[in-house]
Design a protein around this motif. Structure first.
Motif, mmCIF file in Angstrom:
data_model
loop_
_atom_site.group_PDB
_atom_site.id
_atom_site.type_symbol
_atom_site.label_atom_id
_atom_site.label_comp_id
_atom_site.label_asym_id
_atom_site.label_seq_id
_atom_site.Cartn_x
_atom_site.Cartn_y
_atom_site.Cartn_z
ATOM 1 N N THR A 43 1.109 -1.351 0.030
ATOM 2 C CA THR A 43 0.111 -0.092 0.032
ATOM 3 C C THR A 43 0.865 1.543 -0.055
ATOM 4 O O THR A 43 0.508 2.290 -0.460
ATOM 5 N N PHE A 44 1.827 1.136 0.754
ATOM 6 C CA PHE A 44 2.857 2.460 0.867
ATOM 7 C C PHE A 44 3.588 2.450 -0.255
ATOM 8 O O PHE A 44 4.347 3.689 -0.637
ATOM 9 N N GLY A 45 3.993 1.461 -1.154
ATOM 10 C CA GLY A 45 5.066 1.418 -1.855
ATOM 11 C C GLY A 45 4.714 2.034 -3.180
ATOM 12 O O GLY A 45 3.614 2.647 -3.685
ATOM 13 N N PRO A 46 5.562 2.383 -4.209
ATOM 14 C CA PRO A 46 5.259 3.112 -5.410
ATOM 15 C C PRO A 46 4.449 2.280 -6.222
ATOM 16 O O PRO A 46 4.239 0.982 -6.265
ATOM 17 N N LYS A 47 3.750 3.071 -7.258
ATOM 18 C CA LYS A 47 2.949 2.361 -8.192
ATOM 19 C C LYS A 47 3.328 2.279 -9.507
ATOM 20 O O LYS A 47 3.708 3.197 -9.986
ATOM 21 N N VAL A 48 3.342 1.271 -10.166
ATOM 22 C CA VAL A 48 4.002 1.124 -11.558
ATOM 23 C C VAL A 48 2.726 0.429 -12.131
ATOM 24 O O VAL A 48 1.909 -0.437 -11.844
#
Lengths: 426, 305, 256
Positions: free
Chosen positions: A416-421
């Protein structure tokens, strides 16, 4: 490709790759805009005051103000959020990727910090917002805690209002007897300035009281399941209510009032965050998955070394603990409780939230609590009909998605906190 | 002694309400393995329908001056028929779509329909409490210090009669036999030419009709109606149905009367505020030692989640 | 010392004798079979050994340790794994979760760690995950890891159940009709799988079977159970030619 579908694909390609932090920063800007220009804009649009809940409450009360409110919401909220989220997507992703390399607690603190800031600024503008926010957060705690028992462990427990009452009364007694002058306990035993610092102790005490009470339901659950346990839990709820009604020490049927105003926004927010974190941690661990195994087939769970009694006991006491803590917050937020507020009505509301949102899902619980609370506020002008529309909605949800809107989904904090690709479609 | 006997009569009367309502819960359970959580509110609606029918009858037949007992019988029959349609609607809307869904979801729909009935009632009739028309004159008999009214006898008598009729229906009639077969296995029996889509609504209808009768009898004893009266009696009767043993008709009736006795006699000894406390504590104890009720089968049901 | 020893175990359901004076010795690494017609009490024997029911009389010992009075999960944790006739998979859980949960007794972290997420918890979870994936790989279901069990073909479900049973690190594995509802080809596959388990994990196996072929292929020693009593025991060949067994399976011998 037609123009419209091009727009949609285009929007997806931009906003599909915005990480959570991007949206949060956008929201921060939106609430900042509102706190500076909100009043001015509302005045310019001939609105009596700043729309409290995104215009939800106005729609039904004063439909004539609706267009202006929509304009307000678009300008104050949507524009900054989407602008910031879209424009900063690249940087936000880089930032999220950098944070991913650091320990999880670090990015958790940053995200939660920004979220709190948003909430703080937003609720600063009206007391109504403040109260609704706090009650919603308490509802989130309640929904999550009942989901541990009804969703993750699959028992139909009806005792949640009872657990909540135990927590509310225990923590109220703690703060009234020790720190606050009132009619029931008289002069406090300890100086009042200590109170706010000791509030967490009172909440823990409430949680512990609820946990102890939960043993009454947990022990019969070793031998019986399903309907009988539902009745035992229901009986427990009525017993708690009835005991409190007869206990003059805590005010009997008249209830208990004048709790100190300690359920502040930061306190409730921290409570809710810890609750979500801890419950999510638990249900995603192998120990927590044992709850699901007990739900789906107890004999198989036992044959696979799962200590089913301990698992049931843990689930009940853990669920009850958070219900107790939520009860403590509830008592200190409303600053008045009486036994009859913890009855069937409360049970129906809690069940509605958990089954609407979705069983066996942390996100579902948050969504369920949030939507039922918001809906409840939005429909307030309809008075009675509110209690026809919400049940109807819930019946529809049950018919089309019998386990709730977002059921059986894992909540992965890191993701959820990570980057979105954006996944490229070939 | 007189005091004791007096309370026995009261307990019998109070127990008849529980027993009649508990029968509805138990019957639906025996067919669908689900509790009809709307049942308490069907009881409430039944009482209101009875009120409506009785009032209408009084007005329509004012010139004929018919005897009260005749009006009462007609009221009971018409209200039972009308309320049974409500039961069929509840089955169709709330339970049939959820037959294969988790049991808890059906419980939620049932509860929600109940809330709709309560609120709908409030919305239509407003918050003022209606009083049930007295169809028959109250006559008090004195039997060596024990007082009882003709109404009490009537209530206990009519409920016993209903139970006997239900028993005969289930034991003797073709439909009753189909119901009994269905209660063994509702997935296999339909293969043999009995449709669950007929039996289930029928069960709901009979249960609701009994609840309506209970509602009218209740209205005669305690003439003040309010939209939330179904909650108190409904939940207690639900507990009685469980105590009797899931799906056991006889058990539900007996447990209903037993619950009446427990409540009246605790109220006799302890202050009335202790009534719920003691009643539920006793229930908790009974269920701890007989976890499957009095007549229930000790099979474990998993929640179909 | 025998790995698993059952001494004159008797059990009554109500007044009915379900199992009468049943005895058994299995040494490490052996495969034993238990055959018998429907309702002979085979599964009851399993349930008595694994602690689901407590025998009315008699004793059960695993490596000399008395099992009677222990709860099923304790017995399982001592090294007694089992499968079920109708599998009893957990319908809302993924394949990987099935195998992970079976590591329950091997969890080293406490409740507080589970709640707060300590280092030990993450280390433990990482180990459990690795081990589970390894097991799934052995049983050739690793590619299903994130699927719900209900979506799997029948044979794969059986293998998941085996993987789950092996995750508790059993010393002896009790297989309850592992080929129930299988075609002949699937049964032959299953023979291979049981052999593989036996060789790779050095585990003793006690299996209930209906199909004589399966038992004949795998077992050195077979008991035949009828109405809760052992009517014959010995090598598969002896059992096959035993007139009592033939009678129990085919009815009266007059036919031939």
């Amino acid at each position: 490709m037609s123009g419209r579908s091009f727009m949609i694909t285009h929007a997806k390609s931009i906003y599909g790759s915005v990480p959570l932090i991007g949206w949060l920063v956008g929201m921060l800007l939106a609430v900042l805009t509102e706190s500076f220009f909100g009043n001015t804009l509302a005045y310019a649009l001939y609105l009596p005051k700043v729309p409290a809940l995104f215009g939800l409450t106005i729609v039904l009360k004063q439909p004539s103000l609706f267009p202006a409110t929509v304009f307000y919401v678009l300008l104050i909220y949507c524009l900054p959020i989407f602008a910031v989220a879209g424009l900063t997507a690249t940087w936000a992703n880089r930032f999220a990727a950098a944070m991913e390399k650091l320990p999880l607690w670090f990015s958790a603190i940053i995200h939660i910090g920004v979220l709190y800031l948003v909430l703080h600024l937003w609720t600063d503008l009206s007391d109504y917002r403040l109260q609704i926010s706090k009650l919603t957060m308490i509802a989130v705690m309640l929904t999550l805690s009942i989901n541990v028992i009804n969703g993750y462990m699959g028992e139909f427990s009806c005792s949640h209002p009872g657990f909540m009452a135990l927590g509310a009364y225990a923590s109220s007694t703690f703060s009234l007897a020790l720190f606050h002058q009132d009619r029931l306990f008289g002069t406090p035993l300890l100086p009042e300035f200590l109170g706010p610092y000791m509030f967490p102790m009172g909440l823990l005490l409430g949680g512990a009281a609820a946990s102890l009470g939960a043993m009454v339901v947990a022990i019969p659950s070793f031998r019986t399941r399903g309907d009988y346990l539902a009745i035992i839990s229901l009986a427990f709820m009525f017993i708690v209510k009835s005991v409190l009604e007869n206990l003059e020490v805590v005010g009997g049927a008249r209830g208990m009032g004048g709790q100190p105003h300690w359920a502040t926004l930061p306190a409730v927010f921290i409570g809710m965050t810890v609750c979500i974190g801890v419950i999510n941690n638990f249900v995603n661990s192998t120990m927590g998955k044992a709850l699901n195994a007990v739900r789906d087939n107890e004999a198989a769970a036992e044959a696979m070394t799962v200590n089913t009694r301990r698992t049931k006991m843990t689930a009940f006491m853990f669920g009850a603990f958070w219900a107790g803590v939520a009860g403590g917050f509830y008592a200190h937020e409303l600053r008045y409780i009486n036994p009859s507020s913890f009855g069937i009505q409360m049970l129906a509301e809690i069940l509605a939230m958990v089954y609407f949102g979705g069983l066996n899902s942390v996100v579902g619980s948050v969504v369920g609590a949030l939507s039922i609370q918001m809906l409840s506020e939005a429909l307030r002008p309809l008075e009675l009909f509110k209690w026809i529309i919400i049940p109807l909605l819930l019946i529809l949800v049950m018919i089309f998605r019998p386990t709730g809107l977002i059921a059986f989904r894992e909540f992965n904090i890191r993701k959820t906190f990570g980057p979105k690709v954006l996944k490229k479609r070939i | 002694m007189e005091f004791f006997l007096q309370n026995v009569i009261n307990a019998l009367q109070w127990g008849s309400f529980y027993a009649l309502i508990a029968l509805g819960y138990s019957m639906v359970y025996s067919i669908l393995m689900l509790f009809n959580f709307t049942h308490g509110d069907i009881f409430m609606t039944g009482a209101y329908i009875g009120f409506g029918v009785a009032t209408a009858l009084l007005i329509l037949t004012a010139s004929l001056a018919l005897p009260g007992w005749l009006l009462l019988i007609v009221t009971i029959i018409i209200s039972m028929i009308l309320t049974s349609f409500l039961g069929i609607i509840v089955e169709r809307v709330g339970y049939r779509p959820l037959r294969d869904a988790p049991r808890a979801s059906a419980a939620i729909t049932g509860l929600m329909i109940g809330i709709i009935l309560e609120t709908g009632n409030l919305a239509v009739l407003g918050a003022q409490r209606l009083s049930f028309p007295a169809l028959i004159e109250t006559v008090t008999y004195d039997l060596g210090g024990v007082y009882f009214t003709n109404k009490k006898i009537l209530i206990v008598g009519v409920s016993l009669l209903m139970m006997l009729m239900l028993h005969a229906f289930i034991r003797k009639s073709r439909w009753g036999m189909a119901m009994r077969a269905m209660s063994y296995d509702y997935q296999v029996v339909p293969l043999m030419g009995v449709s669950l889509n007929i039996i289930a609504p029928m069960t709901f209808a009979i249960g609701s009709a009994l609840a309506a009768a209970a509602g009218i009898l209740y209205g005669m004893a305690y003439p003040v109606l309010d939209p939330y009266m179904g909650i108190l009696l409904g939940w207690k009767s639900f507990v009685a149905a469980i105590l009797g043993g899931r799906g056991s008709i006889l058990g539900a009736a007996l447990a209903g009367f037993m619950l009446g006795f427990i409540e009246i006699f605790t109220a006799m000894i302890f202050p009335s505020t202790f009534r719920d406390l003691i009643a539920y504590s006793i229930i908790l104890l009974i269920l701890t030692f007989r976890p499957y009720g009095f007549f229930g089968q000790p099979y474990s049901t998993q929640l179909r989640l | 010392m025998a790995l698993l020893q059952v001494d004159r175990m008797t059990h009554y359901f109500g007044g009915l004798q379900a199992v009468g004076s049943y005895s058994l010795r299995i040494n490490p690494g052996e495969i034993h079979g238990l055959i018998g017609p429907n309702g002979a009490g085979k599964t009851t024997v399993f349930n008595l050994i694994t602690g689901i029911h407590t025998p009315t009389e008699g004793g059960v010992f695993l490596e000399g340790r008395r099992l009677i009075g222990l709860r099923p999960h304790q017995i399982a944790a001592l090294g007694l794994g089992r499968t079920f006739q109708n599998m009893l998979l957990w319908r809302h859980m993924t394949v990987l979760e099935h195998v992970k949960v079976a590591h329950y007794a091997q969890i080293n972290y406490g409740l507080l760690s589970a709640l707060l997420g300590s280092h030990r918890r993450y280390a433990d979870e990482a180990f459990i995950e690795k081990n589970s994936l390894h097991l799934l790989d052995i049983f050739d279901v690793a590619h299903y890891a994130d699927q719900l069990v209900a979506n799997l073909p029948y044979g794969a479900q059986r293998r998941v159940e085996m993987a789950r049973a092996m995750a508790i690190r059993p010393k002896i594995l009790l297989l309850d009709e592992p080929t129930a509802g299988m075609t002949t080809e699937e049964m032959i596959q299953m023979i291979g799988i049981v052999r593989k388990i036996h060789e790779q994990f050095k585990v003793a196996i006690l299996l209930i079977e209906h199909r004589l072929k399966f038992v004949m292929e795998l077992c050195r020693f077979v008991q035949a159970l009828v109405f809760g009593k052992v009517i014959a025991e010995g090598t598969p060949e002896e059992i096959r030619s035993n007139p009592k067994v033939i009678e129990a399976y085919l009815g009266s011998e007059d036919v031939s």
